[in-house]
Design an enzyme around this catalytic site. Sequence first.
Site, PDB file in Angstrom:
ATOM      1  N   ASP A  44       5.362  -8.190   8.114  1.00 16.99           N
ATOM      2  CA  ASP A  44       4.376  -7.140   7.350  1.00 16.99           C
ATOM      3  C   ASP A  44       3.598  -6.347   8.052  1.00 16.99           C
ATOM      4  O   ASP A  44       3.153  -6.587   9.268  1.00 16.99           O
ATOM      5  CB  ASP A  44       3.403  -8.295   6.543  1.00 16.99           C
ATOM      6  CG  ASP A  44       3.234  -7.762   5.051  1.00 16.99           C
ATOM      7  OD1 ASP A  44       2.826  -6.613   4.745  1.00 16.99           O
ATOM      8  OD2 ASP A  44       3.356  -8.769   4.186  1.00 16.99           O
ATOM      9  N   ASP A  72       2.682  -2.289   3.882  1.00 16.34           N
ATOM     10  CA  ASP A  72       1.511  -2.766   3.080  1.00 16.34           C
ATOM     11  C   ASP A  72       1.223  -1.258   2.473  1.00 16.34           C
ATOM     12  O   ASP A  72       0.606  -0.407   3.274  1.00 16.34           O
ATOM     13  CB  ASP A  72       0.424  -3.298   3.649  1.00 16.34           C
ATOM     14  CG  ASP A  72      -0.309  -4.053   2.460  1.00 16.34           C
ATOM     15  OD1 ASP A  72      -0.059  -5.041   1.981  1.00 16.34           O
ATOM     16  OD2 ASP A  72      -1.546  -3.536   2.630  1.00 16.34           O
ATOM     17  N   GLU A 118       5.639  -0.643   0.327  1.00 14.18           N
ATOM     18  CA  GLU A 118       5.034  -1.292  -0.853  1.00 14.18           C
ATOM     19  C   GLU A 118       4.506  -0.012  -1.469  1.00 14.18           C
ATOM     20  O   GLU A 118       3.661   0.378  -0.563  1.00 14.18           O
ATOM     21  CB  GLU A 118       4.002  -2.468  -0.593  1.00 14.18           C
ATOM     22  CG  GLU A 118       3.341  -2.904  -1.843  1.00 14.18           C
ATOM     23  CD  GLU A 118       1.923  -3.339  -1.921  1.00 14.18           C
ATOM     24  OE1 GLU A 118       1.543  -4.261  -2.713  1.00 14.18           O
ATOM     25  OE2 GLU A 118       1.209  -3.029  -0.837  1.00 14.18           O
ATOM     26  N   HIS A 147       3.368 -12.458  -3.534  1.00 10.84           N
ATOM     27  CA  HIS A 147       2.117 -12.975  -3.461  1.00 10.84           C
ATOM     28  C   HIS A 147       1.011 -12.450  -4.277  1.00 10.84           C
ATOM     29  O   HIS A 147      -0.150 -12.723  -4.012  1.00 10.84           O
ATOM     30  CB  HIS A 147       1.802 -12.899  -1.836  1.00 10.84           C
ATOM     31  CG  HIS A 147       1.474 -11.758  -1.337  1.00 10.84           C
ATOM     32  ND1 HIS A 147       2.547 -10.875  -1.039  1.00 10.84           N
ATOM     33  CD2 HIS A 147       0.491 -11.061  -1.095  1.00 10.84           C
ATOM     34  CE1 HIS A 147       2.217  -9.744  -0.759  1.00 10.84           C
ATOM     35  NE2 HIS A 147       0.675  -9.736  -0.475  1.00 10.84           N
ATOM     36  N   ASP A 148       1.324 -11.234  -4.829  1.00 14.86           N
ATOM     37  CA  ASP A 148       0.279 -10.595  -5.718  1.00 14.86           C
ATOM     38  C   ASP A 148       0.447 -10.528  -7.107  1.00 14.86           C
ATOM     39  O   ASP A 148      -0.270 -10.195  -8.009  1.00 14.86           O
ATOM     40  CB  ASP A 148       0.161  -9.146  -5.310  1.00 14.86           C
ATOM     41  CG  ASP A 148      -0.256  -8.777  -4.000  1.00 14.86           C
ATOM     42  OD1 ASP A 148      -0.834  -9.554  -3.606  1.00 14.86           O
ATOM     43  OD2 ASP A 148       0.357  -7.705  -3.330  1.00 14.86           O
TER      44      ASP A 148
END
Length: 556
Positions: A98, A199, A255, A328-329
């Site tokens: 990430d 991210d 993302e 994870h969101d």
Amino acid sequence: MKQTWWKESVIYQVYPRSFKDSNHDGIGDINGIREKLDYLADLGVDVVWLSPIYASPNEDNGYDISDYQAIMKEFGTMEDFDALLNEAHQKGLKIVMDLVVNHTSDEHQWFIESRKSKDNPYRDYYIWKEGNQDHYPNNWGSVFSGPAWQYDEATNMYYLHLFAKKQPDLNWENKAMRQSVYDMMTWWLDKGIDGFRMDVINMISKDQSFPDGEKNGGLYGNCSPYTVNGPRVHEYLKEMNKEVLSKYDILTVGETPGVSVKDAMGYTGEDEHELNMVFQFELMDIDLGQYGKWTPVPFDLCKLKAVMKKWQTGLENKGWNSLYWNNHDQPRVVSRFGNDHEYHIKSAKMLAMCLHMHQGTPYIYQGEELGMSNVRFDSIHDYKDIEILNAYKELVEDKKVLSEQEFMKGVYSHSRDNARTPMQWDDSAYAGFSEVQPWIAVNPNYTSINAKSQVNDPDSVYSFYKQLLTLRKQYKIMVYGHYEILDEENPNTYMYTRTLEQQQLLVLCNFTDQKQTVEIPNDLLKEAKVFITNDIEKPLEKIMTLNPYESVTYIL
Ligand code: GLC
Ligand code: CA
């Protein structure tokens, strides 16, 4: 279409904090991941994406980084990481990291320096503004509730944080800052990692006039028009590609909330030289209501299909899609678009097949391959996520626009902690994740849903995923086949084809708990074999009756 390894791969996302605790402190860690590499290799995934493992005070579970070149203490050491990378490579697994460079932690050395004085060499690594007569520099609200600006006494100025207070935004206008980021990325790539998941990468460029946002009845203004897909974002990504990415054969995925197909063409177009693919949010936003995820609405299958169609056709031959239901969101997909009670296994498999038969690179989020589902903790105090806790304070306690009960409904169906409960390895205490009480409670259904009971069961959700991944390796049509939707108007089923030269796949999915009939177009009624199904094998006929949540793909 250009053929590449990252189009043909399947990515598995590990959320390290909740994956496997090797030293029994209740927190997942790097050595825990090492213990489970064989599990991942057996499943058949090609790439493992690790959510952040860098040094962090964990205001946002590692998405607030205090040192990009150190490992989070709870997760282990750099030696552990090097061993993980090495062992993964030996097993044929790639490792993607990430990359969180829209912001750092306020405990990062750059920020510690930056806040000291206006003439500190790191001052312009972040975004500082004077307040105005109304106090804040402008009316922007943060994604995690409250204002997006924080006053800092030392210099009597405000800094911007689009997320938590402890996540100050980096200033990408600053060339020296960008170079520091590129150097850090190069350092990791030279270590041998295989790519980056970036991210909120489409939020790095801010409109430099910092105008107020529209309030729409809320307390704060919406900053998205000035921060999402901002004025210089493509310039920065092209620069990053030239300086760093282009020098390696790696996977990159951005993302990108609020991205349209057209924007995504800019990020992923082959001639653009920016990223390989992006995570779009249009699909994930189809069931959000007035207060977003806190007041969800039932999802509409026609909407889901319309979004899929738009992206499948929009990027074909030019860009490339990522395919995901979970991360994870997001809440667990079997609870969201499937049925996590009567048809748990059936619908988990249907959703798996439905997603993996599309064109794009599929992502599996830890536990998805077991059909892990949403959780319901009794009290708001059992939840850990800063997004939930801040929204509770703002919407329930301060503004009182939602009752506690209404808010908890949203938490149960859409909050991020649904995805963050510990991975369910077996039916022993704490699901085999740890020997002590984990940092967040285990979903009580671990006694029936766990890896141990599924790996050797040919009828399990796990085995179904494994079968999908095996097929993908054997059939290029699953990767490159042209997509066409056949039943746009049907609110209950999803029928589409994939075509590659003389070969065709016909995909049929029932998204309901009732039987549904579908009519197969005549030109597809050829000799057909079952490619994969979650039901008993039946021949392809003009009128097909699908059982609840049945899914079947035929190869023609
Ligand atoms: C991304 C991450 C999310 C995080 C946020 C701020 O959306 O996926 O988990 O909270 O960025 O870093
Ligand atoms: Ca641990």
